[in-house]
Design an enzyme around this catalytic site. Structure first.
Site, PDB file in Angstrom:
ATOM      1  N   GLU A 166     120.937  28.119 183.121  1.00 40.92           N
ATOM      2  CA  GLU A 166     120.212  27.476 182.285  1.00 40.92           C
ATOM      3  C   GLU A 166     121.163  26.130 181.450  1.00 40.92           C
ATOM      4  OE1 GLU A 166     117.475  30.946 180.511  1.00 40.92           O
ATOM      5  OE2 GLU A 166     119.075  30.141 179.108  1.00 40.92           O
ATOM      6  N   GLU A 350     114.353  34.679 185.307  1.00 41.56           N
ATOM      7  CA  GLU A 350     114.454  35.280 184.300  1.00 41.56           C
ATOM      8  C   GLU A 350     112.864  35.212 183.446  1.00 41.56           C
ATOM      9  OE1 GLU A 350     117.347  34.466 181.176  1.00 41.56           O
ATOM     10  OE2 GLU A 350     119.089  34.207 182.479  1.00 41.56           O
TER      11      GLU A 350
END
Length: 439
Positions: A166, A350
């Site tokens: 991320e 995710e």
């Protein structure tokens, strides 16, 4: 679960995901101080000033935790390595840290699990933060050395690897919004971090290629940006958020450019000769990972660039106050393949939800999570039916854990953790997935 493994194409992979600082217990095994320890020690940054010193004590309990992954029928375990555990000062090797990840890797393989590693999930050594951290171009070289050290030890046994989890959180959330370590609110720092995190990604990919590793990828978090109303101004601001949140990183890795809407605000603050780095940033990857949870409704706001704000949406929300919006996952999968990655395999690296789960009579009933996962798996199946090459889905997270600035009160796990006794209790969602995956 209304879906089973048989609803997905042959070879489709299912996994559970975690990250090092959130579960391991950073006070163990000679790990060094991180900027998260410093951030949490500063009053007002983290709920109850909680930190990752003990977390879920996965450092000592990983065998038990991996038994849970294997028993559920998962194919893969997505984990991360801690830079500060392997190199406490960011530069000097800690043999205990390398030994831990060696044991962890072998334990996965012994259980028939594919090890899927992320090298960095936000725990920057404090000694490197002192030198500017992600604002300093030298971090690409420091990260290359870390990559060489940890992957030189365990890289031969990895099923897949990605350098950085991320990058938007590493850069924007942490340097512009100040909500994660190092807690800055500085547009110049943000622009540099937005670029250097990508430079470090590309550098690490090259290091791993040189080590003979393959199945290397890039992992991006994405939030669907929708206009809060029908006005052209709201549409413009939603497109701007999409540019600096989502397409900045995709465009860099897969097109060798930054989106014009985001660059308009960040270019005055970018490091010198940033344009020269795209050859390295574009180091070829074998797959693309998408972390997806929610959408945001965006409206104009007064003030300096980007001059936008989030508006509360009408949809049901999780414990994080995030709207449940599965269509966003479908739309990101379709758009990413169409506009950026083509035939490259896509993975949902995710997806999950926080819920205020509690143990009642020895069990944890979480029908909200089951419904959330079902809805998002439906979105995945719709994308596959549309021809998108989606090849896997990872649940976040295996365990309730340290949820960064929100401490230990937001529970994302398939397995409930009592943070006093550290007892693990698989939730109803865990058992539902086990039934779906082991048919």
């Amino acid at each position: 679960m209304k879906q089973t493994r048989q609803d997905f194409p042959p070879g489709f992979l299912f996994g559970a995901a975690t990250s090092s600082y959130q579960i391991e217990g950073h006070a163990f095994g000679g790990a060094g101080r991180t900027h998260w320890d410093d951030f949490a020690a500063t009053p007002g940054n983290v709920v109850r000033a909680e930190n990752g010193d003990r977390a879920c004590d996965h450092y000592h309990r990983f065998e038990e935790d991996l038994d849970l992954v294997a028993a559920a029928g998962f194919d893969c375990y997505r984990f991360s390595t801690s830079w500060a555990r392997v190199m406490p000062d960011g530069r000097t090797v800690n043999p205990e840290g390398l030994d831990f990840y060696d044991r962890l890797t072998d334990a996965m393989l012994e259980r028939g699990l594919k090890p899927c590693v992320t090298l960095y999930h936000w725990e920057l050594p404090s000694a490197l933060a002192d030198k500017g951290g992600w604002r300093n171009r030298d971090i690409a070289g420091w990260f290359a050395d870390f990559t060489q050290t940890i992957m030189g030890r365990i890289g031969d046994r990895m099923y897949s690897a990605a350098p950085i989890n991320e990058p938007w959180c590493v850069a924007w959330l942490s340097h512009f919004m100040g909500l994660h370590a190092p807690g800055l609110r500085d547009i110049r720092a943000t622009a540099r971090a937005m670029h250097h995190v990508l430079l470090a990604h590309g550098t690490a990919i090259q290091v791993m290629r040189d080590l003979g590793m393959n199945n290397l990828g890039a992992v991006f978090n994405m939030e669907w940006a929708a206009p809060a109303d029908d006005s052209p101004e709201a549409a413009e601001k939603a497109a701007l958020m999409d540019a600096y949140y989502n397409t900045w990183f995709l465009s860099a890795v897969f097109r060798g450019e930054y989106p014009a809407a985001a660059l308009a605000g960040l270019e005055p603050h970018m490091p010198d000769r940033w344009q020269d780095d795209f050859a390295k940033i574009q180091s070829p990857v074998d797959w693309c990972g998408i972390n997806y949870y929610t959408r945001k409704l965006i409206a104009p706001a007064d003030g300096p660039w980007p001059a936008l704000r989030e508006v509360e949406g009408p949809l049901p929300k999780t414990q994080m106050e995030w709207e449940v919006y599965p269509d966003g996952l479908h739309d990101f999968l379709v758009r990413t393949a169409r506009d950026y990655t083509g035939v490259l395999p896509l993975f949902i690296t995710e997806n999950g939800m926080a819920n205020p789960d509690s143990v009642q009579d020895g069990a944890v009933n979480d029908p909200q999570r089951i419904a959330y996962v079902e809805a998002h798996l439906d979105a995945v199946l719709r994308a596959i039916a549309a021809g998108v090459p989606v090849q896997g889905y990872f649940l976040w997270s295996l365990l309730d854990n340290y949820e960064w600035a929100l401490g230990y009160e937001k529970r994302f796990g398939l397995v409930h953790v009592d943070f006093d006794s550290l007892e693990r209790t698989p939730k109803a969602s865990y058992h539902a997935l086990k039934s779906a995956l082991t048919v």
